[in-house]
Scaffold this active site. Structure first.
Site, PDB file in Angstrom:
ATOM      1  N   ARG A  61       0.868  -1.317   0.017  1.00  0.00           N
ATOM      2  CA  ARG A  61       0.320  -0.104  -0.137  1.00  0.00           C
ATOM      3  C   ARG A  61       0.612   1.358  -0.117  1.00  0.00           C
ATOM      4  NH1 ARG A  61      -2.511  -3.928   0.318  1.00  0.00           N
ATOM      5  NH2 ARG A  61      -2.431  -2.885  -2.153  1.00  0.00           N
ATOM      6  N   HIS A 111      -7.770   7.238  10.424  1.00  0.00           N
ATOM      7  CA  HIS A 111      -7.992   5.643  11.050  1.00  0.00           C
ATOM      8  C   HIS A 111      -6.092   5.464  10.145  1.00  0.00           C
ATOM      9  CE1 HIS A 111     -12.018   3.935   9.375  1.00  0.00           C
ATOM     10  NE2 HIS A 111     -11.699   4.148  10.755  1.00  0.00           N
ATOM     11  N   LEU A 203     -20.707   7.221  -5.512  1.00  0.00           N
ATOM     12  CA  LEU A 203     -20.923   6.871  -6.374  1.00  0.00           C
ATOM     13  C   LEU A 203     -22.307   6.436  -6.503  1.00  0.00           C
ATOM     14  CD1 LEU A 203     -19.616   6.481  -9.736  1.00  0.00           C
ATOM     15  CD2 LEU A 203     -18.433   4.364  -8.758  1.00  0.00           C
TER      16      LEU A 203
HETATM   17  P1  OAD Z   1     -15.569   1.540   0.894  1.00  0.00           P
HETATM   18  O1  OAD Z   1     -14.428   0.285  -0.163  1.00  0.00           O
HETATM   19  O2  OAD Z   1     -16.261   0.738   1.673  1.00  0.00           O
HETATM   20  O3  OAD Z   1     -16.294   2.002   0.039  1.00  0.00           O
HETATM   21  C1  OAD Z   1     -15.985   3.678  -0.874  1.00  0.00           C
HETATM   22  C2  OAD Z   1     -16.936   4.145  -1.341  1.00  0.00           C
HETATM   23  O4  OAD Z   1     -16.961   4.962  -2.016  1.00  0.00           O
HETATM   24  C3  OAD Z   1     -18.127   2.736  -1.840  1.00  0.00           C
HETATM   25  O5  OAD Z   1     -19.508   3.493  -1.275  1.00  0.00           O
HETATM   26  C4  OAD Z   1     -18.377   3.346  -3.784  1.00  0.00           C
HETATM   27  O6  OAD Z   1     -19.621   3.513  -4.233  1.00  0.00           O
HETATM   28  C5  OAD Z   1     -17.806   5.016  -3.686  1.00  0.00           C
HETATM   29  N1  OAD Z   1     -16.730   5.424  -4.094  1.00  0.00           N
HETATM   30  C6  OAD Z   1     -16.135   4.248  -5.264  1.00  0.00           C
HETATM   31  N2  OAD Z   1     -15.617   5.224  -7.027  1.00  0.00           N
HETATM   32  C7  OAD Z   1     -15.988   6.564  -6.465  1.00  0.00           C
HETATM   33  C8  OAD Z   1     -16.195   7.367  -6.899  1.00  0.00           C
HETATM   34  N3  OAD Z   1     -14.486   7.776  -8.414  1.00  0.00           N
HETATM   35  N4  OAD Z   1     -16.335   8.381  -6.508  1.00  0.00           N
HETATM   36  C9  OAD Z   1     -17.164   8.696  -6.042  1.00  0.00           C
HETATM   37  N5  OAD Z   1     -17.433   7.902  -5.298  1.00  0.00           N
HETATM   38  C10 OAD Z   1     -16.842   6.636  -5.367  1.00  0.00           C
HETATM   39  O7  OAD Z   1     -14.207   2.177   1.421  1.00  0.00           O
HETATM   40  P2  OAD Z   1     -14.580   3.862   2.365  1.00  0.00           P
HETATM   41  O8  OAD Z   1     -16.217   3.712   3.428  1.00  0.00           O
HETATM   42  O9  OAD Z   1     -13.208   4.131   2.761  1.00  0.00           O
HETATM   43  O10 OAD Z   1     -10.318   0.944   6.946  1.00  0.00           O
HETATM   44  O11 OAD Z   1     -14.022   2.102   3.790  1.00  0.00           O
HETATM   45  C11 OAD Z   1     -13.692   2.374   5.429  1.00  0.00           C
HETATM   46  C12 OAD Z   1     -13.124   1.761   5.959  1.00  0.00           C
HETATM   47  O12 OAD Z   1     -13.080   0.149   5.613  1.00  0.00           O
HETATM   48  C13 OAD Z   1     -11.396   2.725   5.423  1.00  0.00           C
HETATM   49  O13 OAD Z   1     -10.484   3.535   5.748  1.00  0.00           O
HETATM   50  C14 OAD Z   1     -10.828   0.995   5.769  1.00  0.00           C
HETATM   51  C15 OAD Z   1     -11.410   0.259   5.267  1.00  0.00           C
HETATM   52  O14 OAD Z   1     -11.174  -1.449   6.180  1.00  0.00           O
HETATM   53  C16 OAD Z   1      -9.417   0.544   8.177  1.00  0.00           C
HETATM   54  O15 OAD Z   1      -7.915  -0.110   6.898  1.00  0.00           O
HETATM   55  C17 OAD Z   1      -9.543   0.691   9.440  1.00  0.00           C
END
Ligand code: OAD
Length: 237
Positions: A61, A111, A203
Site C-alpha cells: 500500500r 484511521h 458513486l
Molecule cells: P469502501 O471501499 O467501503 O467504500 C468506497 C465507497 O466509495 C463506495 O461507497 C463506492 O460507491 C464509492 N466510490 C467508488 N469510486 C468512487 C468515485 N470515483 N467517486 C465517488 N465515490 C466512489 O471504502 P471506505 O468507506 O473508505 O479502514 O471504507 C472505510 C474503511 O474500511 C477504510 O478506512 C478501511 C476499510 O476497512 C481501515 O483500514 C481501518
C-alpha cells in the site's frame, strides 16, 4: 439550503475520493478486501500471528502511493478550505497522503497514515516512507518493534473527541466516497445537530444514505468541485 459564510463545515472522506487517483477502494468487486481477509492483515491479532504478512500488505500500500497523485476532488477541498471564512474540518478515513499532498491543512486521519510508523516499545510515532519489517528499528529509541501507524479493526480510531465536538457544532456535514460500512465514521451523520445540512456525494448510495438530507450520485472528481463551487457561490451573495 443556503449557508452563511461563517458556517461550520465537517467533511468526511473515504476510499472513493482516491479511486480516480488510481487507489483501489476496499469493498468494490476488485477492492482490497476481495483479495485479502481483514482478519489476516488488519487486526492486532493478525500482526501478532504473522507480522511478515501484515508488513507485506502495508508495504505494498505504501509503495503504491508513489505512483498516484491527488485528483480534482482533493484539490477542490483545498480550494474550499482556503476560501471559506468559517471553521472547516476534513476528517479522512483514508490512510493515503493525497489530501496532505493536495494541500489540506485542517485535516485529521482518523484511521492513521501509511507514511507513519509507531514503536511498540516507546510508542513514538515517526514519518515512514520506506518498507517496514520485523527488523525495523525505531528512530527514537533505536529498538522496536515498529508497526504501521494504522487503526486496525478492534482499535479505537484517532481524534474521536475532537471529531465529535466538531460534528455537534457543524452547520454542514458532507460525506464523500465512503460506503457507510465502518463505524464510528458511518454514524457521524447521526451525531450532528437537528438543523445541520447533511449531504452525501458518492458513486452509489451508501449504507447510511437514508440518514442524509441530500444525496448526489456520481464520481467524486465531478461532484466535489461542482459542490464546492455551489457553496462558494451561495456564500458570496
Ligand atoms: P469502501 O471501499 O467501503 O467504500 C468506497 C465507497 O466509495 C463506495 O461507497 C463506492 O460507491 C464509492 N466510490 C467508488 N469510486 C468512487 C468515485 N470515483 N467517486 C465517488 N465515490 C466512489 O471504502 P471506505 O468507506 O473508505 O479502514 O471504507 C472505510 C474503511 O474500511 C477504510 O478506512 C478501511 C476499510 O476497512 C481501515 O483500514 C481501518
Amino acid at each position: 439550503m443556503r449557508l452563511s459564510p461563517a458556517a461550520r463545515i465537517v467533511i468526511l472522506t473515504g476510499a472513493g475520493i482516491s479511486a480516480e487517483s488510481g487507489l483501489r477502494t476496499f469493498r468494490a468487486a476488485d477492492g482490497l478486501w476481495e483479495n485479502y481477509r481483514v482478519q489476516d492483515v488488519a487486526t492486532p491479532e493478525a500482526f501478532r500471528r504473522d507480522p511478515a504478512l501484515v508488513h507485506r500488505f502495508y508495504n505494498e500500500r505504501r509503495r503504491s502511493l508513489a505512483t498516484v497523485q491527488p485528483n480534482a476532488a482533493h484539490r477542490a477541498l483545498v480550494r474550499l478550505e482556503r476560501a471559506w471564512a468559517g471553521d472547516i474540518l476534513l476528517v479522512t478515513q483514508n490512510v493515503d497522503d493525497l489530501h496532505d499532498r493536495a494541500g489540506s491543512k485542517r485535516l485529521l486521519h482518523m484511521h492513521g497514515e501509511l507514511l507513519k510508523g509507531r514503536c511498540l516499545g516507546c510508542q513514538a510515532i515517526h514519518s515512514w516512507s520506506k518498507d517496514m519489517g520485523q527488523d525495523s528499528r525505531c528512530p527514537a529509541c533505536g529498538r522496536g518493534p515498529v508497526r504501521p501507524h494504522i487503526v486496525w479493526f478492534g482499535e479505537m480510531p484517532l481524534a474521536m473527541d475532537q471529531i465529535f465536538e466538531a460534528l455537534e457544532r457543524c452547520d454542514l456535514f458532507l460525506a464523500i466516497g465512503t460506503s457507510g460500512h465502518v463505524h464510528p465514521a458511518a454514524g457521524f451523520v447521526e451525531a450532528v445537530g437537528p438543523g445541520t445540512r447533511t449531504v452525501e456525494l458518492n458513486l452509489q448510495p451508501s449504507l447510511v444514505a437514508s440518514a442524509f438530507r441530500e444525496v448526489r450520485q456520481g464520481k467524486a472528481k465531478d461532484l466535489v468541485p461542482a459542490f464546492v463551487e455551489e457553496l462558494l457561490e451561495d456564500a458570496s451573495h
